[in-house]
Design an enzyme around this catalytic site. Structure first.
Site, short mmCIF file in Angstrom:
data_model
loop_
_atom_site.label_atom_id
_atom_site.label_comp_id
_atom_site.label_asym_id
_atom_site.label_seq_id
_atom_site.Cartn_x
_atom_site.Cartn_y
_atom_site.Cartn_z
CB CYS A 1 50.26 37.44 59.49
SG CYS A 1 51.45 38.00 59.33
N PRO B 1 49.09 34.81 47.62
CG PRO B 1 49.09 33.32 49.40
CD PRO B 1 49.52 34.67 48.11
CE1 TYR B 2 43.43 33.79 50.66
CE2 TYR B 2 46.01 34.56 51.73
CZ TYR B 2 44.55 33.00 51.55
OH TYR B 2 44.86 32.54 52.53
N GLY C 1 43.86 40.72 47.50
CA GLY C 1 44.43 41.43 48.60
C GLY C 1 44.59 40.75 49.77
CG MET C 2 45.92 40.67 53.79
SD MET C 2 44.55 39.53 54.42
CE MET C 2 44.77 40.34 56.51
CD GLU C 3 41.39 42.47 55.05
OE1 GLU C 3 41.15 41.82 56.40
OE2 GLU C 3 41.69 41.92 54.35
CD GLU D 1 41.81 43.40 50.01
OE1 GLU D 1 41.58 44.13 51.48
OE2 GLU D 1 41.08 42.77 49.45
CG HIS E 1 38.93 44.44 54.62
ND1 HIS E 1 37.84 43.34 55.55
CD2 HIS E 1 38.60 43.51 53.64
CE1 HIS E 1 37.76 42.12 55.01
NE2 HIS E 1 38.46 42.43 54.11
CD GLU F 1 36.81 39.63 53.96
OE1 GLU F 1 36.06 39.91 53.13
OE2 GLU F 1 37.82 39.52 54.11
CE1 TYR G 1 36.24 37.72 51.11
CE2 TYR G 1 35.69 35.53 51.94
CZ TYR G 1 36.22 36.33 51.73
OH TYR G 1 37.84 36.78 51.88
#
Length: 606
Positions: free
Chosen positions: A133, A261-262, A264-266, A291, A294, A313, A380
């Site tokens: 998302c 596609p990444y 990681g996602m937190e 992550e 985050h 970030e 970042y």
């Protein structure tokens, strides 16, 4: 007002979502309704406005099933359609609650969702669904106020075909079964921005990796994931020591299929990670530290607008490197900082080359721009360098104390950079350090494009050894005195820095093919498993015109969809063999996540 959203939380603010959805793999659809609870914050507000994108809205009811009027705006090519729902006249006063059920389904064009056929999974037995998302794709999963400026609680009831499992970025509260389906229920009691809503449905198995952690994946990968992420609890404990207690309860990890596609996602309670982290030696576990960081920076203290993404970030990279430094020696902090500066330099060069230098400001203007199009290492690494600079002015101990205080003060809020700045000034003025911090040029730090305006000096003997091997042994001396033992004692990060230095320092004058062949005969880079090595080696070879690497590049490009790897590799391949780059992408683009596919197509000019 959030320029990335069409919604109106400043007039009528959504407070909670209750999703009741069925997963239909035949149609690649989520079907059902969301119950949206909102509160009037501006007197006389006539409409609740939600973001949607590529959703089909059927009808809207109140809680007693009476129909409620709604309309959809014209479509904005980036931000979708506004769903404008009429608020009954008696509920338009400040403080009144308005609850509406929106009946809808997602579509094949809903770009928050990736539907995988069973052949695209590791097990080849069952289909698979996962969401992504961030930044502005929650609106293609559920009608919502899709802005990080607003935080919501959520509950969900998800019906899936047997024998599949559903997980979300929320606490699992139950499972009931019928003949051919299972219903999973979830609750997230901590308000979160909508970009942190997440769902996965697939043939999933878990292993315990800590007192509050499991790792989930397809059965064939779960043992490898269990080994790779065994240090998770250590990272959480150091994060708590550095910042504040971990408030989310559980911290589970989901290892996704290769098209994620990444890195990681937190997503709260359930971090999503790429299988490209499976190096077999835990050498790429820094992504998990990122992550976990985050959990405080981003998930508790959130950037109010996507233009201020560095508040998520930059802070997270800083905390990640603090965690790694405390666990593996303080030199690790400086080492990673030096590596990060190289990536920042590359992205600043790339945006400047594309005549988009304004996107290298720490706070870029994103009016009318999809935040995905501005994605880079700038928030970042430039954000991280700002924090390092501030730390250099006040001292490490005092800065860490401020950081802990900052997290405490702004937890559960969405903030802007000026709030961070003002609190820094207020805190250190009270500590008697107003003179030390008076030198900060906040305006230039926030708004000036390009590299950081002040350069903190990072010192790492391990980094010097890696850079010397690249710059002296290979670039200056062309590998004449190189031996197999050169990198025998190198840690993973040193090999990455060695390869990065070669790439960076030979951008104008590439190494010869003969030199690369000698390097490969000594170090064996062509056949490595580690994805970070593979990506850099292939980049170096393409740049030098080593033709035999091209089939290996294609093999790597079609084996995973992590944008960190596929975007630069497609760009490099396109420079030397545009026909192969474009034909490979056109043949395999349906395997990539829609976000990755869109970005690579732009990179290749398609």
């Amino acid at each position: 007002m959030d320029p990335s959203s069409l919604s109106n939380p400043q007039e009528c603010k959504v407070t909670s979502l209750n999703l009741v959805l069925s997963v239909n793999f035949e149609k690649s659809q989520l079907q059902g309704y969301v119950e949206v609870a909102s509160q009037i914050v501006k007197e006389g507000t006539e409409s609740l406005i939600l973001d949607t994108n590529q959703l089909e809205i059927s009808h809207c009811n109140d809680v007693t099933s009476n129909p409620i009027n709604f309309k959809l705006s014209e479509e904005h090519k980036v931000f979708g359609k506004a769903l404008i729902i009429s608020i009954p006249e008696g509920l338009r006063s400040v403080g009144k609650e308005f609850i509406v059920r929106v009946y809808y389904n997602t579509t094949v064009d809903s770009n928050a969702l990736q539907w995988l056929t069973k052949d695209q999974t590791a097990g080849k037995l069952h289909p698979y669904l996962f969401s992504q998302c961030q930044a502005i794709h929650a609106r293609s999963l559920v009608p919502c106020q899709d802005s990080p400026s607003n935080k919501v609680k959520y509950q969900a009831e998800i019906t899936v075909p047997k024998p599949l499992t559903a997980l979300m970025s929320a606490l699992s509260t139950g499972k009931t079964e019928s003949t051919d389906s299972s219903v999973f229920t979830f609750t997230q009691e901590i308000p979160i921005p909508t970009y942190l809503i997440a769902i996965v449905v697939g043939d999933l198995e878990s292993r315990v990796i800590g007192p509050r952690s499991k790792v989930w994946s397809e059965p064939s990968m779960v043992a490898a994931a269990e080994y790779e992420f065994a240090n998770t609890e250590k990272f959480i404990a150091v994060g708590e020591d550095l910042l504040t207690p971990y408030v989310w309860g559980r911290y589970d990890i989901l290892l996704l299929p290769p098209s994620f596609p990444y890195g990681g996602m937190e997503n709260p309670l359930l971090t999503f990670v790429t299988p490209t982290l499976l190096a077999g030696d835990r050498s790429l576990e820094g992504v998990v530290a990122h992550e976990i960081a985050h959990s405080w920076c981003g998930n508790l203290v959130t950037n109010k607008y996507w233009s201020e993404f560095f508040l998520n970030e930059g802070f997270t990279v800083f905390v990640e490197r603090k965690i790694l430094g405390r666990l593996y020696g303080e030199e690790m902090f400086d080492f990673e900082a030096m590596n990060g500066l190289k990536h920042l330099h590359d992205d600043v060069d790339l945006f400047t080359h594309k005549h988009q230098e304004e996107l290298t400001a720490l706070i870029p203007n994103l009016n009318g721009i999809d935040p995905d199009d501005a994605f880079s290492s700038v928030p970042y690494e430039k954000g991280f360098n700002l924090l390092c600079y501030l730390q250099s002015l006040v001292g490490v101990a005092d800065f860490e104390a401020w950081l802990k205080s900052y997290i405490s003060k702004f937890s559960y809020q969405s903030i802007v950079a000026t709030q961070m700045k003002d609190y820094f000034i207020e805190y250190f003025t009270e500590k008697g350090k107003s003179e030390q911090i008076s030198v900060v040029n906040w305006n230039d730090w926030f708004n000036k494009p390009g590299m950081p305006i002040e350069q903190v000096v990072f010192v790492s003997p391990a980094a010097k050894v890696a850079k010397d091997l690249a710059e002296i042994t290979w670039i200056k001396d062309q590998g004449v005195n190189a031996t197999k033992d050169d990198i025998k004692s190198f840690k993973t990060q040193q090999i990455i820095l060695f390869l990065d230095t070669l790439i960076h320092s030979t951008s104008e004058k590439p190494l010869s093919v003969d030199v690369l062949e000698k390097m490969d005969s000594l170090y064996g880079f062509t056949d490595v498993v580690n994805s970070e090595y593979k990506f850099r080696w292939q980049t170096l070879c393409l740049h030098s015109g080593l033709k035999r690497i091209e089939p290996k590049v294609v093999e790597f490009l079609i084996s995973q969809g992590r944008m960190k790897f596929v975007r630069p590799l497609y760009r490099e391949l396109n420079k030397v063999n545009p026909e192969l780059a474009k034909s490979t992408f056109n043949k395999y683009k349906s395997q990539y996540h829609i976000i990755a596919s869109k970005m690579v197509a732009k990179d290749l000019g398609l």
